[in-house]
Design a protein around this motif. Structure first.
Motif, PDB file in Angstrom:
ATOM      1  N   LEU A 229       0.816  -1.218   0.000  1.00 40.17           N
ATOM      2  CA  LEU A 229       0.000   0.000   0.000  1.00 40.17           C
ATOM      3  C   LEU A 229       0.848   1.266   0.000  1.00 40.17           C
ATOM      4  CD1 LEU A 229      -2.821  -1.006   2.517  1.00 40.17           C
ATOM      5  CD2 LEU A 229      -2.815  -1.193   0.022  1.00 40.17           C
ATOM      6  N   LEU A 230       2.138   1.134   0.251  1.00 44.68           N
ATOM      7  CA  LEU A 230       3.002   2.298   0.352  1.00 44.68           C
ATOM      8  C   LEU A 230       3.852   2.437  -0.907  1.00 44.68           C
ATOM      9  CD1 LEU A 230       4.263   1.886   4.042  1.00 44.68           C
ATOM     10  CD2 LEU A 230       2.439   3.381   3.207  1.00 44.68           C
ATOM     11  N   ARG A 231       4.105   3.677  -1.276  1.00 43.04           N
ATOM     12  CA  ARG A 231       5.027   3.952  -2.385  1.00 43.04           C
ATOM     13  C   ARG A 231       6.421   3.564  -1.937  1.00 43.04           C
ATOM     14  NH1 ARG A 231       7.546   8.904  -4.026  1.00 43.04           N
ATOM     15  NH2 ARG A 231       6.495   9.897  -2.259  1.00 43.04           N
ATOM     16  N   PRO A 232       7.095   2.681  -2.670  1.00 41.33           N
ATOM     17  CA  PRO A 232       8.366   2.087  -2.172  1.00 41.33           C
ATOM     18  C   PRO A 232       9.552   3.043  -2.258  1.00 41.33           C
ATOM     19  CG  PRO A 232       7.866   1.244  -4.348  1.00 41.33           C
ATOM     20  CD  PRO A 232       6.690   2.086  -3.959  1.00 41.33           C
ATOM     21  N   VAL A 233       9.572   4.030  -1.380  1.00 41.78           N
ATOM     22  CA  VAL A 233      10.686   4.972  -1.286  1.00 41.78           C
ATOM     23  C   VAL A 233      11.110   5.048   0.179  1.00 41.78           C
ATOM     24  CG1 VAL A 233      10.072   6.332  -3.312  1.00 41.78           C
ATOM     25  CG2 VAL A 233       9.037   6.881  -1.095  1.00 41.78           C
ATOM     26  N   LYS A 234      12.343   5.545   0.390  1.00 47.70           N
ATOM     27  CA  LYS A 234      12.832   5.662   1.754  1.00 47.70           C
ATOM     28  C   LYS A 234      12.101   6.748   2.526  1.00 47.70           C
ATOM     29  CE  LYS A 234      17.516   4.047   0.733  1.00 47.70           C
ATOM     30  NZ  LYS A 234      18.958   4.380   0.770  1.00 47.70           N
ATOM     31  N   SER A 235      11.771   7.850   1.818  1.00 51.36           N
ATOM     32  CA  SER A 235      11.116   8.966   2.472  1.00 51.36           C
ATOM     33  C   SER A 235       9.995   9.480   1.572  1.00 51.36           C
ATOM     34  CB  SER A 235      12.126  10.096   2.749  1.00 51.36           C
ATOM     35  OG  SER A 235      11.470  11.250   3.238  1.00 51.36           O
ATOM     36  N   PHE A 236       8.980  10.058   2.167  1.00 49.72           N
ATOM     37  CA  PHE A 236       7.862  10.581   1.381  1.00 49.72           C
ATOM     38  C   PHE A 236       8.291  11.708   0.450  1.00 49.72           C
ATOM     39  CE2 PHE A 236       5.258   8.790   4.927  1.00 49.72           C
ATOM     40  CZ  PHE A 236       4.495   7.938   4.152  1.00 49.72           C
ATOM     41  N   SER A 237       9.389  12.357   0.773  1.00 52.88           N
ATOM     42  CA  SER A 237       9.873  13.460  -0.060  1.00 52.88           C
ATOM     43  C   SER A 237      10.691  12.983  -1.260  1.00 52.88           C
ATOM     44  CB  SER A 237      10.710  14.434   0.778  1.00 52.88           C
ATOM     45  OG  SER A 237      11.836  13.768   1.345  1.00 52.88           O
TER      46      SER A 237
ATOM     47  N   ILE B 184       6.293  11.188  -8.564  1.00 51.52           N
ATOM     48  CA  ILE B 184       6.599  10.275  -9.674  1.00 51.52           C
ATOM     49  C   ILE B 184       7.065  11.101 -10.859  1.00 51.52           C
ATOM     50  CG2 ILE B 184       5.603   8.720 -11.386  1.00 51.52           C
ATOM     51  CD1 ILE B 184       3.863   7.541  -9.258  1.00 51.52           C
ATOM     52  N   ARG B 185       8.185  10.738 -11.413  1.00 47.28           N
ATOM     53  CA  ARG B 185       8.699  11.408 -12.612  1.00 47.28           C
ATOM     54  C   ARG B 185       8.889  10.368 -13.708  1.00 47.28           C
ATOM     55  NH1 ARG B 185      10.336  16.261 -13.794  1.00 47.28           N
ATOM     56  NH2 ARG B 185      10.079  16.876 -11.612  1.00 47.28           N
ATOM     57  N   MET B 186       8.399  10.711 -14.925  1.00 49.86           N
ATOM     58  CA  MET B 186       8.437   9.800 -16.058  1.00 49.86           C
ATOM     59  C   MET B 186       9.709  10.019 -16.880  1.00 49.86           C
ATOM     60  SD  MET B 186       5.549   8.234 -15.583  1.00 49.86           S
ATOM     61  CE  MET B 186       5.571   7.293 -17.100  1.00 49.86           C
ATOM     62  N   PHE B 187      10.322   8.895 -17.291  1.00 49.76           N
ATOM     63  CA  PHE B 187      11.509   8.928 -18.139  1.00 49.76           C
ATOM     64  C   PHE B 187      11.343   7.910 -19.259  1.00 49.76           C
ATOM     65  CE2 PHE B 187      13.073  10.558 -14.105  1.00 49.76           C
ATOM     66  CZ  PHE B 187      13.868  11.626 -14.495  1.00 49.76           C
ATOM     67  N   GLN B 188      11.978   8.166 -20.377  1.00 49.93           N
ATOM     68  CA  GLN B 188      11.994   7.208 -21.474  1.00 49.93           C
ATOM     69  C   GLN B 188      13.209   6.307 -21.350  1.00 49.93           C
ATOM     70  OE1 GLN B 188      12.445  10.507 -24.457  1.00 49.93           O
ATOM     71  NE2 GLN B 188      13.965   9.103 -25.369  1.00 49.93           N
TER      72      GLN B 188
END
Length: 471
Positions: free
Chosen positions: A47-55, A183-187
């Motif tokens: 349920l959580l966005r898999p990052v170390k910190s919310f920022s 979230i940032r999109m990259f090609q």
């Protein structure tokens, strides 16, 4: 003693570092052991966005391959394509040892992981493609999500040059909810690589062909935040041979046939019935082929304009034929030609259509109507009769009643001659009306030739531009 402390400190630091990289500990190199570790350490956090910190910002790379171009709907302004979408992202802090757990990657159910809400902004209908329930999870924490998507997207279609049109449709990939800070999109691959791969695997060989793909990152700015997006420009070209064979060539045949109908002499052939048959056939042809023509309210294709002008010229030529036929049989009952019409048609348009004016006759018509004027040449004497007969011997002049009869016969013959001249040459008014009809007939014939030539050159030029366009 100091060396022992240093070695212990180094071992503790190495253990902590190794524990950060390899967060999963497998009891044995078996699938069951690896999945038990995933079930314990990873799956409960889906349920959580898999990052170390919310920022922290999560970078999501995307790769798209066009597998098929299903169709373009001009009326609904939509494009239907079938693509492969590949998303990749990292789960922060997740890793395991390949030798300890027995594999460097494993497929896990999609619902067990946090999956980014990447969508296509131009979606117009639900995705009816087959669902893929699994994703790949690598021992470095990398997630590989590959799935097919049937995309029904909105596309601003420009069909002005139909059937030689080129469409540029956009597929915008981005997060539906998360801002650019999340979230940032990259090609993951270049546009040239995507185009080459798409051409190698594309399945459809129908009406449309893929000629180029372009990629441009963008940011959607709104009042309460910004969204990171990635735009794919799908450039398509229509294959026009179907419409050239079924629409353009038959239409050109009918127009050319109507052009050559001007060579029929209207005074001896019923040209109007022939032209009416052509108009009827052309109308039936347009009704049958109406389904092949695009229907949209934005612009009118040049082909529709061509058909409308062709039908208008056919109707104009029929009306002109009726006018010419009426002149041929009823011009003697017409009133005199108006001065402005005579100047416009006989003096200017006749020169344009290369119709030289008729030369005036040098014949002088002598009228014997006034009986009171008597000259020496009108009296038939005995000397004249003697000279005509060629007899030099004196003859007895005819009596006066015979001379009167000869004079009456001469007047009657002259009157008959005048009537015959009027019958064959026509009056001046009739000749002017007939000349006006010939000028109009030749003028319309020239307009037909110009229209067909201009249409042919325009079609060839547009076709050449269409074939050389590379996006």
């Amino acid at each position: 003693m100091a060396g022992v402390k240093t070695t212990g400190l180094f071992f503790i630091c190495f253990s902590q570092l190794h524990g950060f990289v390899a967060t999963l500990n497998c009891t044995s190199p078996t699938p069951e052991s690896l999945f038990d570790s995933l079930e314990k350490e990873l799956f409960p956090r889906k349920l959580l966005r898999p990052v170390k910190s919310f920022s922290d910002t999560m970078n999501i790379s995307i790769d798209v391959t066009v597998v098929g171009i299903i169709g373009v709907n001009e009326k609904e302004q939509s494009l239907t394509t079938f693509i492969w979408q590949v998303l990749e992202w990292d789960i922060a802090g997740l890793s395991w040892d390949e030798k300890e757990c027995g594999a460097d990657r494993v497929s896990v159910p999609r619902e067990k992981l946090w999956v980014p809400d990447v969508h296509i902004a131009e979606f117009m209908d639900e995705d009816k493609s087959p669902k893929t329930p699994y994703v790949y999870l690598y021992n470095t924490g990398r997630v590989f999500d590959d799935k097919p998507i049937r995309v029904v997207s909105s596309c601003r279609l420009v069909i002005y040059t139909f059937p030689f049109d080129i469409q540029n449709c956009t597929l915008t990939f981005g997060s539906y909810l998360h801002f650019a800070a999340d979230i940032r999109m990259f090609q993951s691959t270049t546009a040239a690589q995507i185009l080459e791969e798409s051409r190698n695997v594309i399945q459809t060989k129908g009406e449309w062909e893929l000629i180029n793909i372009k990629i441009a990152p963008s940011t959607l700015e709104i009042s309460y935040g910004n969204y990171s997006e990635l735009k794919y420009y799908i450039i398509l070209r229509r294959r026009p041979i179907l419409y050239v064979v079924n629409l353009l060539i038959p239409s050109c045949f009918l127009i050319t046939l109507d052009l050559f109908s001007f060579l029929l002499p209207p005074e001896s052939v019923d040209r109007s019935s022939f032209k009416m048959t052509l108009i009827l056939g052309y109308t039936v042809f347009l009704l049958i082929m109406n389904d092949l023509l695009p229907v949209t309210g934005n612009t009118t294709p040049l082909m529709n304009v061509l058909f409308s002008l062709s039908l208008a010229l056919m109707v104009a030529s029929l009306l002109e034929t009726v006018f010419i036929t009426n002149i041929q049989f009823s011009s003697s009952q017409y009133s005199a030609v108006p001065h402005w019409l005579s100047v416009l048609v006989l003096r200017y348009l006749a020169v344009v259509v290369c119709l030289p004016p008729k030369k005036k006759s040098n014949r002088i018509t002598v009228s014997l109507h006034p009986p009171t004027i008597v000259t020496n040449t009108s009296i038939i004497s005995s000397r004249d009769l003697q000279s005509v007969s060629g007899d030099t011997a004196p003859v007895k002049p005819p009596p006066e009643p015979a001379l009167d009869e000869l004079r009456k016969l001469s007047r009657d013959l002259m009157a008959i001659r005048l009537q015959m001249d009027k019958h064959f040459q026509g009056s001046k008014t009739s000749q002017e009306w007939e000349t006006i009809g010939k000028v109009i007939d030749r003028l319309l014939f020239g307009l037909y030739i110009l229209f067909i030539s201009f249409s042919f050159i325009t079609i060839v030029c547009i076709w050449m531009v269409n074939q050389t366009y590379e996006g």
